[in-house]
Design an enzyme around this catalytic site. Structure first.
Site, PDB file in Angstrom:
ATOM      1  N   ASP A  30     -54.383 -80.565   0.586  1.00 13.96           N
ATOM      2  CA  ASP A  30     -55.359 -81.402   1.257  1.00 13.96           C
ATOM      3  C   ASP A  30     -54.717 -81.938   2.536  1.00 13.96           C
ATOM      4  OD1 ASP A  30     -57.660 -83.011   1.662  1.00 13.96           O
ATOM      5  OD2 ASP A  30     -56.635 -84.705   0.748  1.00 13.96           O
ATOM      6  N   LYS A  31     -55.523 -82.430   3.457  1.00 15.31           N
ATOM      7  CA  LYS A  31     -54.980 -82.961   4.714  1.00 15.31           C
ATOM      8  C   LYS A  31     -54.878 -84.473   4.687  1.00 15.31           C
ATOM      9  CE  LYS A  31     -57.549 -83.756   8.195  1.00 15.31           C
ATOM     10  NZ  LYS A  31     -57.228 -85.204   8.408  1.00 15.31           N
ATOM     11  N   THR A  32     -56.033 -85.134   4.547  1.00 18.81           N
ATOM     12  CA  THR A  32     -56.082 -86.579   4.683  1.00 18.81           C
ATOM     13  C   THR A  32     -55.318 -87.247   3.549  1.00 18.81           C
ATOM     14  OG1 THR A  32     -58.258 -86.361   5.674  1.00 18.81           O
ATOM     15  CG2 THR A  32     -57.605 -88.556   4.953  1.00 18.81           C
ATOM     16  N   GLU A  64     -62.555 -93.487  16.309  1.00 21.75           N
ATOM     17  CA  GLU A  64     -63.321 -94.566  16.914  1.00 21.75           C
ATOM     18  C   GLU A  64     -62.694 -95.921  16.625  1.00 21.75           C
ATOM     19  OE1 GLU A  64     -67.351 -94.308  15.621  1.00 21.75           O
ATOM     20  OE2 GLU A  64     -67.949 -93.071  17.320  1.00 21.75           O
ATOM     21  N   LYS A  82     -68.736 -89.474  24.744  1.00 20.63           N
ATOM     22  CA  LYS A  82     -67.366 -89.028  24.481  1.00 20.63           C
ATOM     23  C   LYS A  82     -67.413 -87.866  23.509  1.00 20.63           C
ATOM     24  CE  LYS A  82     -65.901 -91.934  20.554  1.00 20.63           C
ATOM     25  NZ  LYS A  82     -67.104 -92.698  20.242  1.00 20.63           N
ATOM     26  N   ARG A  86     -54.722 -86.297  19.112  1.00 18.57           N
ATOM     27  CA  ARG A  86     -56.144 -85.973  19.016  1.00 18.57           C
ATOM     28  C   ARG A  86     -56.816 -86.479  20.296  1.00 18.57           C
ATOM     29  NH1 ARG A  86     -57.824 -86.060  13.303  1.00 18.57           N
ATOM     30  NH2 ARG A  86     -59.640 -87.298  13.849  1.00 18.57           N
ATOM     31  N   ASP A  97     -54.595 -85.774  -3.117  1.00 19.91           N
ATOM     32  CA  ASP A  97     -54.455 -87.181  -3.503  1.00 19.91           C
ATOM     33  C   ASP A  97     -55.772 -87.858  -3.840  1.00 19.91           C
ATOM     34  OD1 ASP A  97     -55.386 -87.085  -0.889  1.00 19.91           O
ATOM     35  OD2 ASP A  97     -54.542 -89.045  -0.402  1.00 19.91           O
ATOM     36  N   ASN A 157     -61.660 -85.610  -4.812  1.00 18.99           N
ATOM     37  CA  ASN A 157     -62.189 -84.370  -4.266  1.00 18.99           C
ATOM     38  C   ASN A 157     -61.214 -83.213  -4.410  1.00 18.99           C
ATOM     39  OD1 ASN A 157     -60.582 -85.861  -2.330  1.00 18.99           O
ATOM     40  ND2 ASN A 157     -61.108 -84.301  -0.846  1.00 18.99           N
ATOM     41  N   ASP A 158     -59.962 -83.512  -4.760  1.00 21.73           N
ATOM     42  CA  ASP A 158     -58.955 -82.463  -4.935  1.00 21.73           C
ATOM     43  C   ASP A 158     -58.739 -82.094  -6.397  1.00 21.73           C
ATOM     44  OD1 ASP A 158     -58.340 -82.519  -2.144  1.00 21.73           O
ATOM     45  OD2 ASP A 158     -57.203 -84.354  -2.494  1.00 21.73           O
TER      46      ASP A 158
END
Length: 1183
Positions: A407-409, A507, A571, A602, A797, A800-801
């Protein structure tokens, strides 16, 4: 009744239609035409057993294992017929294995029941009979109106009816579902949003019609029919109206919602993959070897039975004078007698498949798993979390991983955005101590003053602070009402008791940055936005919001300025803004954006457009017309957005850093060098995911990035896959990376799996974005079931994983280290879908943003992604070589008195291999970490290949041949071996063979041992000594409780013969010398990279600590310091006068000791056999 029974058994699902009808507050129609629908209750069930089915179900599962079933058959045979050995020899070990396994699995399932009860018993509030009633979560029914307060999780899938906000909206975070920690806005229909009291809700007459439950988190189709004053009003419902179980209410005091999906029918439950029993590659190899040995066993039994009848073909051998048959034996059926003899030989030879192998393997896995928890390199001091082992069955699988799915986040990143740089009108700026300084300037202005920001700079900051959908939450909501000003400005810096919530972490980071600089977003109330520019309040009227979508890749707001003018702030991505810009420093900004991207930041580009009164009237008309269209609304909106977002004035660009976890890039690179491919599977947007992949080294800057995005049909997807495949074949020299989104993946997996897999396997790195939880599991399953059958590992973590973690061969859950008090997980969120393996003691709030579902459903848990390198490259390497040797050795060393048969594998030869399998280290841990390529030497289950298995099997047969015929040749014809002139009998001859066997197999393991500890010495030489001592006592005393004692004084007579001692020495040397010769020749003529790394020259080992025990004592003392020092002096590893053992205490709750060394590595030839790697691991508590 029959249908109800079928439904309870799961054969006939209760829902037959494609839609379901939910009556709000369960106000069912009173006419007789209504047929009640049956819905699932709100209980969560993750347990596997009940009190009633535990014994039969567990026994059934255990006897599905070939080995357990085989030994059960042998035990029953021993009970039914007269066999050479006692039934106890098979029954007792089998009972022990079955009992221990049942207790272990029963305890694990009890923990699951405990977790389920905690979730199902959580208190909730529902509207019933005109009042708000507290009940348990499991009692929620479809149609109930549920109240959820701020920071609580939703106990079921709810359609939002109303909130405490006038517009009926609420904000939620779905971190536990899709990994996104930003806020999402959900809406209620206008007719129900006014129902903010219990009495109004009780009087509400509404019906929800929606689709049946499905696992897609982002899809919901339904409609609500509200009856007001006798008139029915129909409103459409979509995903923006549905509040999913497991999500959390934020920035909203309370909401009311009607339950539409409950319990195991909720979307979160449908994305939960039932935890299945995972089997390692080693266990599968063991089963294969077992089948081969079963074939050998059956062949031996059949051959022996045939030879028996061939031998008895002559009358004198069929019924000799000393063994006359009874009348019953003479009249018995020849077929039954043949079967009885066959079974007797089967029992006699069954010890070539020792059940103690499985006992030893279980003990090795259980005891070996403690080393992971004890390893201080895997301990995260910040969060006080150590590595956690939830199952010990897969330790060796850590050494076989070929694909890592992450996973990334929260796994690769800290999920903390930080503003770094920006470009304004072609000039680069950076933030220093709350000041925006041009590139090259230093912060030398006096405290309390701010560099003047005028013109373009101020307009840029205002655009950033206004172009967003950020919400504000006050810690003290009444502060403004009582006249207090939440802003106290010092040098433009606002220190208010408020917190920003945003739909995008970028944001939030940008708004917080402008606030620190002096342009603070202070209020958002309906159609009004307020900012304070260095203390001066400015009010803007929000006219329109042009929402972000993946096609435009930008978002915009249209505002009315305090002076009455109309302005558009927008933006978005560079490619979405720059082509539409007509003024400003376009080329300079483009260069700055590329520079930011090269730094891993980013990037967002900011622009504006000023409207004349006539232009705005036209824009407003087009937007309202598109938004009220009943047909082709999306297409008309896109046309309107394109018409508005043009002729832009470029203001600048921003660079935000999504802070990576420590050493993520080094860890990914180490995995690559080890031959492991890394795939990133995330629910995040495409741009965000690619940016993080580039910054963490998953994608290289020189890598050719291929895209499979926004495919809308099977044909379109297939054509794009063929194009990508062609490009991969043509450009095979350079490395390629693939980016694929969830929608395109669904199409690719539907009919083009082979083509998709071909593209993926030819790419060095793959990134899958916008993934639903079940899609993650499907991708893992696709790789896992491919023809190559690679070993997969998944790490994540969040909830969702969970499906991905459970689908992979090895699942790693990641603790989150950073603590945020507003993110502490509730009981429902923590415990739902928990396949709890072991209880955990965690400090409050430690688990952070995404809960503990991944940790509790995983096989292992670590606190940081960087720990994955040591877990695989060191622990995985050690576990695999240990258990591979253990399995081969047990088949190799696999008769005579039943006591000896029972004790041979249990006492005489089991402890050395058990200690070996716990402590063996082929290579120093630091070498393994610094040379990841050594991991390739053990990949593809190389140490348990058929060739290796054949070598050990042939070696075992050769040694058995030498044992028997060597003893027969040396001793069989000698009649003067005893001091009294007596000759050897069968028992004495058998004891000689058995003695040679015990000594040989023990010394064989000693030759295989590279890493000697005091425990290895103790059990190796102690096992041989124990055999001699036991044999002397067993055969030297008349035991009154034994029925027969054939071994009486046999061993004493054997040891009294000098010829017997000579024979033992000769046979042992004959067996082991070829093996020693082979090892020496192979190490010098064809050394592997592992063998090259096994030895370090003395000049490069001086920094290594002296050998210490793996068991730590207080003040760093070990139980074998003197023996260790003596061995090191003998091998030149440590000077006698030097005290090289340095220890430093760790101030943590384990009080363990630790010392880090810098090791220089090379590939020089290894040290002589038996001398290498005598030192222990520098981490005295890690293997």
């Amino acid at each position: 009744m029959i249908r109800w029974i079928r439904q309870q058994l799961g054969f006939d699902p209760p829902h037959q239609s494609d839609t379901r009808t939910v009556y709000v507050a369960n106000r069912f129609p009173q006419n007789g035409h209504y047929i009640p629908q049956r819905f699932a209750d709100n209980r969560i069930i993750s347990s596997k057993y009940t009190v009633w089915n535990f014994v039969p179900k567990n026994l059934f599962e255990q006897f599905r294992r070939i080995a357990n079933f085989y030994f059960l058959i042998i035990f029953l045979v021993q009970l039914m017929i007269d066999t050479p050995t006692s039934p106890v020899t098979s029954g007792l070990p089998l009972f022990f294995v079955i009992t221990v396994t049942a207790i272990k699995q029963g305890y694990e399932d009890w923990l699951r029941h405990k977790a389920d009860n905690e979730v199902n018993g959580a208190p909730v509030f529902v509207v019933r009979s005109g009042s708000l009633v507290q009940t348990r979560s499991k009692n929620i029914r479809v149609g109930d109106i549920v109240r959820v307060a701020k920071d609580e999780t939703f106990p079921a899938d709810l359609v939002l009816l109303s909130s405490d906000r006038p517009d009926g909206t609420c904000h939620i975070t779905t971190a536990s579902l899709d990994g996104e920690t930003n806020l999402k806005t959900h809406y209620s229909v206008a007719e129900t949003s006014v129902c903010q009291s219990v009495s109004q809700l009780e009087a509400l007459q509404a019906v929800v019609e929606c689709q049946q439950p499905e696992p897609d988190l982002y899809r919901f189709v339904g409609r609500m029919t509200v009856t007001q004053h006798g008139e029915e009003i129909v409103r459409p419902l979509g995903p923006e109206n549905l509040l999913l179980r497991g999500a959390r209410l934020k920035n909203t005091k309370e909401i009311f919602g009607v339950a539409v999906y409950t319990g195991m029918e909720s979307k979160m439950a449908l994305n939960y993959k039932c935890k299945s029993q995972k089997r390692s590659a080693v266990e599968k190899s063991m089963n294969t070897f077992l089948i081969i040995y079963l074939i050998i066993l059956l062949s031996e039994a059949i051959l022996s039975t045939i030879l028996k009848y061939a031998w008895q073909a002559e009358i004198k051998w069929d019924e000799p004078f000393y063994n006359q048959k009874t009348e019953a034996e003479r009249n018995s059926s020849p077929i039954l007698k043949f079967i009885s003899d066959f079974l007797a030989f089967l029992v006699l030879y069954n010890f070539i498949i020792p059940i103690s192998l499985y006992v030893t393997v279980e003990m090795q896995k259980f005891l070996g798993s403690f080393f992971i928890g004890w390893d201080l390199d895997l301990y995260h001091e910040e969060s006080d979390q150590k590595a956690q082992v939830n199952t010990s069955d897969l330790n060796e699988e850590l050494g076989q991983v070929e694909y890592v799915f992450t996973d990334k986040t929260g796994t690769l990143t800290e999920n903390e955005m930080q503003f770094r740089e920006c470009s304004i009108n072609g000039t680069k700026y950076r933030e220093v101590n709350g000041k925006l300084l041009p590139e090259g300037m230093t912060d030398d202005s006096p405290d309390g003053s701010m560099p003047p920001l005028m013109g373009d700079e101020l307009l840029f900051l205002k655009a950033v602070s206004l172009c967003h959908t950020v919400q504000i939450s006050y810690d003290q909501p009444d502060c403004l009402a009582v006249g207090g000003d939440p802003f106290s400005h010092a040098n433009g810096f606002s220190s208010s008791p408020m917190e920003y919530y945003a739909s995008s972490p970028d944001e939030k980071a940008l708004v917080e940055a402008t606030k620190r600089i002096g342009v603070a977003f202070s209020c958002s109330n309906g159609d009004t936005m307020e900012i304070k520019t260095f203390g001066k309040l400015e009010k803007y009227k929000l006219l329109h919001v042009l929402e972000f979508d993946p096609n435009r890749r930008r978002m915009s707001v249209i505002l009315q300025t305090p002076s009455g003018g109309k302005v558009l702030f927008t933006k978005g991505a560079e490619s979405a803004i720059l082509p539409f810009a007509t003024s400003g420093e376009i080329e300079k900004t483009r260069l700055h954006v590329d520079e930011f991207a090269m730094k891993g930041l980013r990037t967002l580009v900011v622009a504006c457009r000023h409207f004349s009164p006539e232009e705005y009237i036209d824009v407003d008309k087009k937007l309202n017309s598109a938004r009220t269209a009943l047909q082709q609304r999306e297409e008309r909106l896109q046309e309107a957005f394109s018409y508005i977002e043009k002729d832009l004035q470029l203001l600048g660009a921003t660079g935000v850093e999504d802070k990576l976890q420590d050493k993520v890039q080094e860890t990914i690179e180490a995995l690559r060098l080890a031959g492991i491919k890394v795939w990133v599977l995330t629910g995040d947007k495409h741009e965000t995911a690619v940016s993080v992949s580039l910054s963490c080294g998953h994608f290289h800057r020189t890598m050719n990035i291929l895209e499979l995005l926004q495919q809308h049909s099977d044909n379109e997807c297939a054509e794009q896959l063929r194009i990508l495949s062609r490009r991969l074949r043509e450009d095979h020299v350079i490395q390629h990376g693939l980016v694929v989104d969830g929608a395109s993946l669904s199409l690719a997996l539907r009919e083009h799996e082979k083509l998709f897999m071909e593209v993926c396997k030819n790419c060095s790195a793959v990134l899958c974005c916008r993934m639903a939880p079940l899609q993650k599991a499907k991708v893992v399953r696709l790789l896992k079931t491919s023809p190559e059958k690679p070993i997969t590992l998944a790490i994540g973590d969040g909830a969702n994983d969970v499906s991905m973690i459970q689908e992979a061969h090895v699942g790693i859950g990641k603790h989150l280290a950073h603590v945020h008090t507003d993110c502490i997980v509730s009981h429902d969120m923590v415990l739902v879908f928990c396949s709890v393996i072991s209880s955990m003691s965690v400090s409050p709030g430690i688990m952070g943003k995404e809960g503990r579902q991944a940790v509790r459903n995983s096989d292992y848990a670590i606190a940081r992604f960087k720990f994955l390198a040591k877990l695989l490259l060191v622990h995985g390497h050690f576990y695999y070589i240990r258990i591979a040797t253990l399995v081969q050795y047990f088949f190799y060393k696999t008769l005579y008195d039943s006591v000896y048969l029972t004790l041979y594998n249990i006492c005489f030869t089991s402890l050395p291999i058990l200690v070996y399998s716990l402590f063996e280290q082929l290579v120093h841990p630091h070498v393994l970490q610094n040379k990841p390529g050594l991991y390739r030497d053990i990949s593809k289950n190389s140490l348990l290949s058929f060739r290796t298995f054949l070598y050990w099997t042939v070696l075992g047969f050769c040694h058995a041949f030498v044992f028997f015929f060597g003893s027969y040749i040396l001793m069989g014809e000698d009649t003067t071996l005893m001091g009294n002139g007596q000759m050897f009998g069968n028992w004495t001859f058998g004891t000689l063979v058995f003695t040679v066997m015990v000594i040989t197999v023990t010394l064989k393991l000693a030759l295989e041992t590279h890493f000697w500890t005091w425990m290895n010495h103790f059990v190796t030489w102690g096992s041989i000594a124990f055999y001699f001592i036991f044999s002397l006592f067993y055969g030297g005393i008349i035991w009154p409780f034994l029925h027969t004692q054939d071994m009486y004084f046999v061993f004493v007579q054997l040891l009294s013969s000098g010829s017997a001692w000579f024979a033992i020495i000769i046979i042992v040397i004959t067996c082991l010398f070829p093996d020693v010769l082979k090892k020496v020749l192979y190490r010098h003529l064809q050394p592997t990279s592992t063998q090259k790394s096994q030895s370090l020259p003395a000049s490069q080992v001086q920094n290594l600590s002296c050998m210490e025990s793996l068991c730590c004592y207080q003040q760093g003392q070990s139980g074998c310091t003197r023996l260790a020092r003596l061995l090191e002096q003998m091998t030149g590893r440590c000077k006698a006068s030097a005290n090289n053992c340095h220890t430093s205490s760790r101030n943590n709750r384990w009080g363990r000791l630790r010392h880090r060394e810098n090791v220089i590595l090379n590939d020089e030839p290894s040290a002589p056999l038996g001398v290498r790697n005598l030192g222990f691991s520098p981490d005295c508590c890690s293997p």
